[in-house]
Design a protein around this motif. Structure first.
Motif, mmCIF file in Angstrom:
data_model
loop_
_atom_site.group_PDB
_atom_site.id
_atom_site.type_symbol
_atom_site.label_atom_id
_atom_site.label_comp_id
_atom_site.label_asym_id
_atom_site.label_seq_id
_atom_site.Cartn_x
_atom_site.Cartn_y
_atom_site.Cartn_z
ATOM 1 N N GLY A 136 0.803 -1.213 0.000
ATOM 2 C CA GLY A 136 0.000 0.000 0.000
ATOM 3 C C GLY A 136 0.837 1.265 0.000
ATOM 4 N N SER A 137 1.988 1.211 0.650
ATOM 5 C CA SER A 137 2.854 2.395 0.706
ATOM 6 C C SER A 137 3.547 2.666 -0.634
ATOM 7 C CB SER A 137 3.902 2.239 1.814
ATOM 8 O OG SER A 137 4.871 1.277 1.460
ATOM 9 N N GLN A 138 3.438 1.741 -1.585
ATOM 10 C CA GLN A 138 4.130 1.884 -2.867
ATOM 11 C C GLN A 138 3.188 2.075 -4.049
ATOM 12 O OE1 GLN A 138 6.243 -1.804 -2.829
ATOM 13 N NE2 GLN A 138 7.650 -1.148 -1.233
ATOM 14 N N ILE A 139 1.875 2.197 -3.784
ATOM 15 C CA ILE A 139 0.931 2.368 -4.880
ATOM 16 C C ILE A 139 0.219 3.710 -4.754
ATOM 17 C CG2 ILE A 139 0.622 -0.106 -5.295
ATOM 18 C CD1 ILE A 139 -1.888 -0.075 -3.609
ATOM 19 N N ASN A 140 -0.516 4.092 -5.804
ATOM 20 C CA ASN A 140 -1.122 5.422 -5.841
ATOM 21 C C ASN A 140 -2.526 5.504 -5.272
ATOM 22 O OD1 ASN A 140 1.105 6.705 -7.026
ATOM 23 N ND2 ASN A 140 0.519 5.917 -9.033
ATOM 24 N N GLY A 141 -3.254 4.402 -5.254
ATOM 25 C CA GLY A 141 -4.619 4.409 -4.754
ATOM 26 C C GLY A 141 -4.936 3.065 -4.127
ATOM 27 N N VAL A 142 -6.069 2.988 -3.449
ATOM 28 C CA VAL A 142 -6.458 1.734 -2.809
ATOM 29 C C VAL A 142 -6.767 0.685 -3.874
ATOM 30 C CG1 VAL A 142 -8.132 0.601 -1.302
ATOM 31 C CG2 VAL A 142 -7.357 2.913 -0.775
ATOM 32 N N GLU A 143 -6.230 -0.509 -3.673
ATOM 33 C CA GLU A 143 -6.508 -1.637 -4.561
ATOM 34 C C GLU A 143 -7.126 -2.754 -3.732
ATOM 35 O OE1 GLU A 143 -3.277 -3.006 -7.040
ATOM 36 O OE2 GLU A 143 -2.519 -0.965 -7.303
ATOM 37 N N GLU A 144 -8.119 -3.417 -4.309
ATOM 38 C CA GLU A 144 -8.720 -4.581 -3.678
ATOM 39 C C GLU A 144 -8.427 -5.790 -4.553
ATOM 40 O OE1 GLU A 144 -12.848 -3.778 -2.844
ATOM 41 O OE2 GLU A 144 -12.345 -2.100 -1.511
ATOM 42 N N PHE A 145 -8.175 -6.924 -3.906
ATOM 43 C CA PHE A 145 -7.790 -8.150 -4.609
ATOM 44 C C PHE A 145 -8.745 -9.280 -4.244
ATOM 45 C CE2 PHE A 145 -4.045 -5.716 -3.369
ATOM 46 C CZ PHE A 145 -3.433 -5.480 -4.601
ATOM 47 N N SER A 146 -9.118 -10.054 -5.246
ATOM 48 C CA SER A 146 -9.885 -11.275 -4.993
ATOM 49 C C SER A 146 -8.895 -12.430 -4.871
ATOM 50 C CB SER A 146 -10.849 -11.539 -6.148
ATOM 51 O OG SER A 146 -10.111 -11.882 -7.311
#
Length: 171
Positions: A136-146
């Motif tokens: 999370g500290s290395q990406i630009n927005g919230v991502e959700e994963f299945s």
């Protein structure tokens, strides 16, 4: 001296939510993972935060995970976090730190609607959430994963947990 640490599957009808926060020198993130009684991933998440205190990052991971539980209709939730200080803040009936008043109140309100347990787990047993918080500290927005879209390294950590492979903690 060493201690064996395990991630333990929840007992049906509970799901288990592990969350975490991560703060580096110039980046911060939060993440978490929700799994069923078989250890299968129902959903995982990772997202960036502005540079902050570690306790705040931990709060944001827990809060986002609880919101996902509501969104997905999970009412029986076993929660594990590696921040003992956050557990103490939540369990206290008095609010000593005005900086986090609204965040703690939001978490308590989310918890009020759930049949839950809130427990501490050592970082080693929280490896999946730790991985997601760092991501999370290395990406630009919230991502959700299945379950089918998990990052490869996370897929391996989940498999180790499902197989009940212990972690060794040096103390």
């Amino acid at each position: 001296m060493e201690k064996i640490v395990r991630w333990v599957k929840p007992v049906f009808p509970f799901v288990k939510m592990n969350s975490d926060g991560s703060v580096g020198s110039n980046m911060a993130g939060m993440g978490g993972i929700i799994r069923n009684f078989k250890g299968d991933v129902l959903i995982a998440f990772a997202g960036p935060l502005h540079h902050c205190k570690v306790i705040f990052a931990e709060m944001m991971g827990l809060s986002y995970g609880l919101e996902l539980c509501y969104k997905m209709g999970f009412n029986n939730v076993a929660i594990e976090i590696d921040a003992l200080s956050l557990i103490h803040l939540i369990r206290k009936n008095t609010m000593s730190d005005p900086e986090f008043f609204y965040n703690i109140r939001k978490i308590k309100c989310l918890l009020d609607g759930l049949n839950f347990s809130l427990n501490h787990i050592f970082r080693e047993g929280n490896a999946c959430a730790d991985f997601l918080a760092k991501k999370g500290s290395q990406i630009n927005g919230v991502e959700e994963f299945s379950n089918t879209s998990l990052p490869q390294q996370l897929r391996g950590l989940v498999r180790l947990n499902k197989l009940d492979i212990p972690y060794i903690r040096s103390i």
